[in-house]
Design an enzyme around this catalytic site. Structure first.
Site, PDB file in Angstrom:
ATOM      1  CB  CYS A 143      -0.917  -0.014   1.225  1.00 37.65           C
ATOM      2  SG  CYS A 143      -1.954   1.445   1.315  1.00 37.65           S
ATOM      3  CB  CYS A 146      -0.678   2.596   4.037  1.00 35.45           C
ATOM      4  SG  CYS A 146      -2.111   1.840   3.300  1.00 35.45           S
ATOM      5  CG  ASP A 147       3.146   1.312   4.325  1.00 36.83           C
ATOM      6  OD1 ASP A 147       2.649   1.773   5.375  1.00 36.83           O
ATOM      7  OD2 ASP A 147       2.996   0.132   3.961  1.00 36.83           O
TER       8      ASP A 147
END
Ligand code: NAP
Length: 320
Positions: A143, A146-147
């Protein structure tokens, strides 16, 4: 179907899955006045909620975050009376009453319904190479949304050549110093616009005909070992982040034996979203089809709800 009296049931429709397909089906079903329950998975989230920006959903020209878009879908369906619970479905069985109902087990409860819509989506596929699991959350990610921000001014690699890999590689250029895309062939699968953007992006480099042989590191990822598929030569690339986007696998294990799946595990339906089990319809990414987008998932959801409504109408003897 016919004149036999219906046994007692809890819902007209139970929708399994809380992504764009599920919530669109919920909107249409609830708005049609059907008593509808949507069971949202406890262990998984819809992939769309972790998508940074969606630029191709019609009517939203400036784009919208995936989580935000899902909230809009959800609120619209709730407004029309859709009921929801967050539980993992463990089994679906046919009752022995005539006409048969479907019994859905979720948590410690069972719910009886006239019809089911399967909208369970799909999840990212893993490569299964050494280091992938060991370094998950310590450099290996599925992701970028997200990261990605953790990799400001660092070098990262992206594995895959489809729309997801290229879209996420482009997103990662907002943070990373360099993004190396590793693809197992010599051309991308991704669509034309994404390819054009990626080739024009100075921060993106490509390694063609390469597969990930191993994720390297100690406490955290320090690099990857790439194998050239033609020469079998191994090369190490230094990187602190490894983003893997090599397709998806459908969330359909609970349906095995209930209705037909294809060899990839996707649900086989006809054009009216009917599965091989009477009264069960499917919608969205879990369905066997070529094109998986939010808009196609939403279209599937509407179609599934409409056809479930017709089916229920017949069952109740209200059809004309
Ligand atoms: P995909 O289209 O199936 O692409 C998967 C990529 O991973 C392919 O390039 C494939 O290589 C590669 N791959 C698969 N298994 C591999 C392995 N074991 N080792 C190395 N590479 C491997 O999956 P996706 O990119 O997630 O897209 C899924 C669907 O969502 C598509 O229909 C796509 O159009 C859609 N999507 C659209 C957008 C958008 O329009 N903005 C964004 C994301 C996704 P090969 O090319 O050699 O097969």
């Amino acid at each position: 179907m016919g004149t036999a009296k219906l046994s007692e049931y809890d819902y007209d429709i139970i929708i399994i899955g809380g992504g764009p397909a599920g919530y669109t089906a919920g909107l249409y079903a609830a708005r049609a006045g059907l008593k509808t329950l949507l069971v949202e998975g406890a262990a998984t989230v819809s992939q769309i909620t972790i998508t940074d920006i969606i630029e191709n959903y019609p009517g939203i020209p400036d784009g919208i975050g995936g989580f935000e878009l899902m909230q809009l879908f959800k609120n619209q369906a709730l407004k029309f009376g859709l009921e929801t619970i967050t539980k993992d479905v463990s089994a679906i069985v046919k009752s022995d009453s005539a006409p048969a109902l479907w019994v859905v087990s979720a948590g410690d409860k069972s719910y009886r319904a006239l019809s089911i819509i399967a909208a369970t989506g799909a999840q990212w596929r893993k490569l299964g190479v050494p280091g992938e699991t060991e370094f998950a959350g310590r450099g290996v990610s599925y992701c970028a949304t997200c990261d990605g921000p953790f990799y400001r001014n660092r070098d990262v690699v992206v594995v895959g050549g489809g729309d997801s890999a290229i879209q996420e590689a482009l997103f990662l250029t907002h943070f990373a110093k360099k993004v190396t895309v590793i693809h197992r062939r010599d051309r991308l699968r991704a669509g034309g616009i994404l390819q054009k953007r990626a080739f024009a992006e100075k921060k993106i480099e490509f390694v063609w005909n390469g597969t990930l042989a191993e994720v390297l590191g100690a406490d955290f990822v320090t690099g990857v070992m790439i194998k050239n598929v033609q020469s079998e030569k191994l090369t190490d690339i230094a990187a602190e982040g490894v983003f893997i986007f090599v397709g998806r696998i459908p969330h359909t294990e609970i349906f095995r034996g209930v209705f037909n799946l294809d060899t990839g595990g996707y649900i086989i339906t006809d054009e009216n979203m009917k599965t091989s089990a009477e009264g069960i319809f499917a919608a969205g990414d879990c369905r066997a089809k070529l094109f998986r987008q939010v808009v196609t998932a939403a279209g599937d959801g509407a179609n599934a709800a409409f056809n479930a409504e017709l089916y229920i109408g017949n069952m109740k003897g209200e059809a004309y």
